[in-house]
Design a protein around this motif. Structure first.
Motif, PDB file in Angstrom:
ATOM      1  N   TYR A 143       0.801  -1.219   0.000  1.00  0.00           N
ATOM      2  CA  TYR A 143       0.000   0.000   0.000  1.00  0.00           C
ATOM      3  C   TYR A 143       0.839   1.278   0.000  1.00  0.00           C
ATOM      4  O   TYR A 143       0.303   2.374  -0.209  1.00  0.00           O
ATOM      5  N   LEU A 144       2.149   1.157   0.204  1.00  0.00           N
ATOM      6  CA  LEU A 144       3.025   2.323   0.151  1.00  0.00           C
ATOM      7  C   LEU A 144       3.678   2.499  -1.223  1.00  0.00           C
ATOM      8  O   LEU A 144       4.386   3.467  -1.460  1.00  0.00           O
ATOM      9  N   GLU A 145       3.427   1.548  -2.121  1.00  0.00           N
ATOM     10  CA  GLU A 145       4.002   1.614  -3.463  1.00  0.00           C
ATOM     11  C   GLU A 145       3.334   2.713  -4.292  1.00  0.00           C
ATOM     12  O   GLU A 145       2.316   3.284  -3.912  1.00  0.00           O
ATOM     13  N   GLU A 146       3.928   2.991  -5.456  1.00  0.00           N
ATOM     14  CA  GLU A 146       3.351   3.985  -6.357  1.00  0.00           C
ATOM     15  C   GLU A 146       2.012   3.485  -6.897  1.00  0.00           C
ATOM     16  O   GLU A 146       1.779   2.287  -7.021  1.00  0.00           O
ATOM     17  N   ASP A 147       1.145   4.419  -7.195  1.00  0.00           N
ATOM     18  CA  ASP A 147      -0.171   4.103  -7.741  1.00  0.00           C
ATOM     19  C   ASP A 147      -0.010   3.622  -9.179  1.00  0.00           C
ATOM     20  O   ASP A 147       0.442   4.364 -10.048  1.00  0.00           O
ATOM     21  N   PRO A 148      -0.375   2.364  -9.466  1.00  0.00           N
ATOM     22  CA  PRO A 148      -0.174   1.825 -10.811  1.00  0.00           C
ATOM     23  C   PRO A 148      -1.060   2.458 -11.877  1.00  0.00           C
ATOM     24  O   PRO A 148      -0.866   2.214 -13.067  1.00  0.00           O
ATOM     25  N   TYR A 149      -2.022   3.298 -11.483  1.00  0.00           N
ATOM     26  CA  TYR A 149      -2.905   3.949 -12.448  1.00  0.00           C
ATOM     27  C   TYR A 149      -2.371   5.286 -12.925  1.00  0.00           C
ATOM     28  O   TYR A 149      -2.964   5.911 -13.795  1.00  0.00           O
ATOM     29  N   CYS A 150      -1.270   5.732 -12.345  1.00  0.00           N
ATOM     30  CA  CYS A 150      -0.748   7.061 -12.673  1.00  0.00           C
ATOM     31  C   CYS A 150       0.364   6.954 -13.715  1.00  0.00           C
ATOM     32  O   CYS A 150       1.264   6.112 -13.599  1.00  0.00           O
ATOM     33  N   ASN A 151       0.321   7.830 -14.726  1.00  0.00           N
ATOM     34  CA  ASN A 151       1.394   7.831 -15.727  1.00  0.00           C
ATOM     35  C   ASN A 151       2.258   9.084 -15.648  1.00  0.00           C
ATOM     36  O   ASN A 151       3.063   9.356 -16.537  1.00  0.00           O
TER      37      ASN A 151
END
Length: 352
Positions: free
Chosen positions: A337-345
């Motif tokens: 949950y601390l990782e980067e948001d995979p939906y963001c480019n």
């Protein structure tokens, strides 16, 4: 930023009369593993919450109107000083329900509308007649002067109808329209291939920005789309626009993207306190610890509030304080949950 609980969604049942493809709680008509908390237990939980804070309390499910004691619970919450709202799919709403909602002083009702017609909506909700139920409920709420907002969830199968759904929400007289970007939790884990891709996601957020610049009749907001707050800052500066955010008085204010475990949380039927409705990890259980203890001392909540602990692009991003990325998506798709948001480019300046 002060981390006070301003909004709590409370799952008082997992029973539901629909079988929606994206349901975060995988609700069913008959639920054996997760029985409803008793009325007495519900009263105790309300007492616990109100001994510490007076947030907006959204009674949700499942379909909360399936509970025979729903109105007793709602009335008790109001008497204890909570601003009680309800989230319903609308199919059970009739004249009697409206009169009871008025009597117990429900402050706001949220309805789900996922398509501009029955073909799209009923396919999404997996139930013939669901669209007509929502439309009927909206008209009854207008008749009885009950404020309501409309939540609309989107995947690839209905994303092209977004402008039409927005227009229909306005035509129905909703106080607000919230555009939800599906988070793959619960039953939605089964439709990962239906999630909107990153490029279309960015296009939709820019469409919303342009629409909101002109909109004055209805409050609008993308939900579970924290990157929108980055888009606002980028586009406002680029276009020289003065973007004024308007806030619903029963919301968290709309000043930041992801507020899971910071201003909001979910309590599920088992008493688990989650950061938000789509975040499957518990911070604690309200049957074992007080709400205050969980809110103030949970390691999970502390981690979510420590933006310097966010990883990779989210941690390096200059917009981390206004966006923060979706922590639920990071957990569901990255297992952290601390990782980067995979939906963001978006590429942060420090990585260019």
């Amino acid at each position: 930023m002060q981390f006070e609980p301003k909004w709590i969604a409370w799952e008082i049942t997992r029973r539901c009369n629909l079988h929606c493809i994206h349901c975060r709680s995988s609700s069913e008509k008959i639920v054996l593993k997760h029985p409803d908390p008793s009325k007495e237990e519900c009263f105790r939980i309300i007492d616990d919450i109100t001994s510490y804070a007076k947030p907006v309390l959204v009674l949700t499910g499942g379909e909360p109107l399936l509970r025979d004691d729903f109105f007793e619970i709602a009335e008790y919450g109001g008497k204890k000083g909570l601003r009680v709202c309800v989230a319903t799919n609308g199919t059970l709403v009739d004249e009697e329900i409206c009169r009871k909602l008025k009597k117990v002083d429900i402050k706001m009702v949220s309805l789900s509308l996922d398509g501009p017609n029955e073909n799209v909506h009923d396919d999404f909700r997996q139930q013939p007649g669901a669209f007509q139920g929502t439309i009927k409920a909206a008209k009854l709420f207008k008749k009885y002067d009950i404020p309501f907002l409309i939540n609309s969830s989107f995947t690839k199968r209905n994303k092209d109808t977004i402008p039409e759904v927005y227009k229909l929400a306005k035509d129905l007289g909703a106080t607000a329209w919230y555009m939800f970007m599906i988070v793959p939790t619960g039953r939605a884990e089964e439709i990962l291939d239906e999630l909107i891709n990153k490029d279309d996601y960015e296009k939709i957020l820019n469409w919303h920005y342009e629409m909101e610049l002109e909109e004055r009749d209805i409050l609008v907001r993308p939900t579970c789309a924290p990157q929108y707050y980055r888009v606002i800052l980028e586009r406002s500066k680029q276009d020289g626009n003065k973007f004024e955010r308007r806030s619903l008085k029963f919301s968290t204010g709309g000043a930041k993207g992801c507020v899971a475990g910071q201003l909001i949380c979910l309590i599920n039927v088992d008493g688990d306190v989650m950061p938000c409705s789509y975040f499957p990890l518990p911070a604690g259980n309200i049957k074992k610890h007080s709400f205050r203890e969980i809110w103030e001392n949970s390691e999970l909540f502390k981690n979510l509030r420590n933006f310097s602990s966010y990883k990779n692009r989210c941690g390096l991003c200059e917009y981390v304080n206004v966006c923060g990325g979706c922590r639920a998506r990071a957990y569901c798709l990255r297992d952290d949950y601390l990782e980067e948001d995979p939906y963001c480019n978006y590429i942060p300046r420090r990585l260019r």
